[in-house]
Design an enzyme around this catalytic site. Sequence first.
Site, PDB file in Angstrom:
ATOM      1  N   ILE A  90      40.131  68.662  52.844  1.00  0.00           N
ATOM      2  CA  ILE A  90      39.558  68.552  54.402  1.00  0.00           C
ATOM      3  C   ILE A  90      39.732  69.900  55.188  1.00  0.00           C
ATOM      4  CG2 ILE A  90      40.433  67.269  56.488  1.00  0.00           C
ATOM      5  CD1 ILE A  90      39.698  65.518  54.133  1.00  0.00           C
ATOM      6  N   HIS A 106      49.235  60.114  47.213  1.00  0.00           N
ATOM      7  CA  HIS A 106      49.141  60.785  46.116  1.00  0.00           C
ATOM      8  C   HIS A 106      49.840  60.076  44.987  1.00  0.00           C
ATOM      9  CE1 HIS A 106      48.378  64.301  43.551  1.00  0.00           C
ATOM     10  NE2 HIS A 106      49.747  64.308  43.107  1.00  0.00           N
TER      11      HIS A 106
HETATM   12  C1  GRF Z   1      45.049  56.620  44.337  1.00  0.00           C
HETATM   13  O1  GRF Z   1      45.557  56.624  43.088  1.00  0.00           O
HETATM   14  C2  GRF Z   1      45.526  57.670  45.227  1.00  0.00           C
HETATM   15  O2  GRF Z   1      46.864  57.924  44.953  1.00  0.00           O
HETATM   16  C3  GRF Z   1      44.597  58.886  45.118  1.00  0.00           C
HETATM   17  O3  GRF Z   1      43.452  58.153  44.593  1.00  0.00           O
HETATM   18  C4  GRF Z   1      43.542  57.195  44.036  1.00  0.00           C
HETATM   19  C5  GRF Z   1      42.497  56.401  44.800  1.00  0.00           C
HETATM   20  O4  GRF Z   1      42.441  54.880  44.161  1.00  0.00           O
HETATM   21  N1  GRF Z   1      44.489  59.852  46.017  1.00  0.00           N
HETATM   22  P1  GRF Z   1      41.561  53.790  44.660  1.00  0.00           P
HETATM   23  O5  GRF Z   1      39.953  54.248  44.876  1.00  0.00           O
HETATM   24  O6  GRF Z   1      42.001  53.492  46.106  1.00  0.00           O
HETATM   25  O7  GRF Z   1      41.386  52.640  43.820  1.00  0.00           O
END
Ligand code: GRF
Length: 190
Positions: A90, A106
Amino acid sequence: MNLKHIAIFASGQGSNAAKIIEHFNHHAFIKISLIVTNNPKAKIIELAQQSGIPFHLTNKEEFFSEPSIVSLLQYHQINFIVLAGFLLKIPASLIQAYSNQIINIHPALLPKFGGKGMYGIHVHEAVIKAGEKESGITIHYVNEEVDKGNIIFQEKCNVEVGETAESLSQKVRELEHMHYSNIIEQCMAQ
Ligand code: GRF
């Protein structure tokens, strides 16, 4: 209460975005008003079209150039930005314009297993390789350092003997779906 508008930024599968959209459908004062993606193949585009939510397909060049997409966000009256698997860093101008109004999820217990290269399955592989007994999720504010903003919420899960990166990823994803929307709601009520 005035309506508050969220923009979701996502690059991948969009499973978290789907849960968030479902959660806030017909909410009294929170509306998902914009979806931003940098991936023309992201499932989230389909989801945006089905849900009638405006979406914006960006690319690296546009995203990092000035003026930033702040004006687009302002046009859609966005108050709050939710990152859900968004893989571009970002830009500082966006962080300044939305100070403490951008959050990320995360798939590990920060500050461990965060930063450059720590996304998707790589995170879970690193957790298993390190022999951790626990992993989980972290929801945090976004600042200029990747995965280092103030932590809002964490939830843990066990890493069992024989756990694989795939099985851990599944467990962690379930925690994400269980908690992200509620935490967003709490942050917006402040
Ligand atoms: C998730 O595991 C999140 O923690 C990370 O990216 C992934 C996104 O998963 N930042 P999705 O595209 O929502 O299935």
